[in-house]
Design an enzyme around this catalytic site. Structure first.
Site: not given
Length: 339
Positions: A15, A216, A17
């Site tokens: 991922d 996250d 961001d």
């Protein structure tokens, strides 16, 4: 390092961001961790729900942050949405775009016609596609509302309610999607994470049979990995917190837990969410009591394992070391359930 997590998988689906960067600010250690993956020859793929940038722009942004990246290593939710619509609609169909120019370009590449207005009654629009764009305003949502109410297929690139940035968590595409849900009573199909195709496409591009997803967010990155049937590492550099991990639903539970991408250099056994040496967590009535000594993250892995096994999320430290670790993790110490 022969026993590092990074040697246990044949591709890494990262991922962006909240995992590699916060907007224009790189997350410390991320570039070095990715460089180590490349040095050992393991393919890296960047899998992002952010539909506001084209793969080439994403790769350029990564290179500006000292992360080597090529456009064909980037998989975006805009691409996933365009493919979904291209598979469902006749060529040349009008698709109302609520999103950035990059999303428009993907719709064009899929053989469809991007438009920005629904017309008088929205009847000429076959579908609405919605992706993150900081410039989206009421007028854009109003056009989409008319088309959706007229029966247009509605596809959301993603439904992330927040977006990690250098200024903290800001409204994500899911927040704008929620506004249209309220206005229309409709529910969109979701093209990006937590659906599996984005992961499968990225893994296939790397010829990987055993990839590791890293992110996250529990509700997108980790849930998507669970849906896709791949192992996952959750990092604490973005949205997920110790409290949300303890209370995570089965569909949002990662395999491993690390502070950041530097965890890829640590042994899998130390990162796995399971009881860890040094800490004891035992049920006491309707509360889990933790005691022992070790790192706060080792305690968190142990707490998660026992909480997930028992369904008990009321936690209490049983000693000075545990109290200090609870405080560092931001967990409540009064025994109240985490929800």
């Amino acid at each position: 390092m022969a026993d590092a997590l990074r040697t246990a998988y044949d591709a890494f689906l990262l991922d962006l961001d909240g995992t590699v960067y916060h907007g224009a600010r790189p997350i410390p250690g991320a570039a070095e961790a990715i460089r180590r993956l490349r040095e050992q020859g393991t393919p890296v793929r960047f899998v992002t729900n952010n539909a506001s940038k084209a793969p080439g722009d994403v790769a350029a942004h990564l290179r500006a942050l000292d992360v080597d990246a090529a456009p064909d290593e980037v998989s975006t939710s805009a691409q996933a949405a365009a493919k979904l619509l291209g598979d469902r609609l006749p060529a040349g169909s009008a698709v109302l775009v609520v999103g950035a120019p990059a999303l428009e370009d993907e719709i064009t590449a899929a053989g469809l016609k991007p438009v920005r207005e629904a017309g008088d009654d929205g009847g000429d629009v076959a579908a609405v596609v919605q992706g993150h764009n900081p410039a989206t305003g009421w007028a854009d949502l109003a056009e989409a509302c008319v088309a959706i109410r007229a029966g247009a297929l509605w596809v959301a690139c993603n439904v992330d309610t927040t977006l990690p940035t250098e200024r903290g968590l800001l409204p994500g595409n899911g927040s704008m999607v929620a506004a249209l849900r309220t206005a229309t009573g409709a529910t969109p199909e979701v093209a990006g994470k937590p659906e599996a195709p984005l992961f499968h496409t990225a893994a296939a591009s790397a010829n990987a049979s055993r990839p590791l997803a890293v992110g996250d967010r529990l509700d997108t990155d980790i849930a998507g990995a669970v849906t896709a049937g791949v192992d996952s590492l959750c990092v604490l550099t973005g949205v997920a917190t110790p409290a949300t991990l303890v209370a995570a639903a089965p569909a949002e539970r990662p395999t491993y837990l690390g502070a950041d991408l530097g965890a890829l250099a640590e042994p899998p056994g130390e990162l796995r969410i399971a009881p860890q040496p040094g800490w004891q967590v035992r049920p006491h009535g309707d509360t889990l009591v933790a005691d022992g000594d070790g790192t706060p993250l080792a305690l968190l892995r142990t707490l998660c394992a026992v909480a997930w096994d028992t369904g008990v999320t009321a936690l209490r430290p049983g000693g000075e070391r545990a109290t200090a670790a609870f405080t560092e993790l931001g967990l409540p110490t009064g025994g109240e359930p985490i929800r």
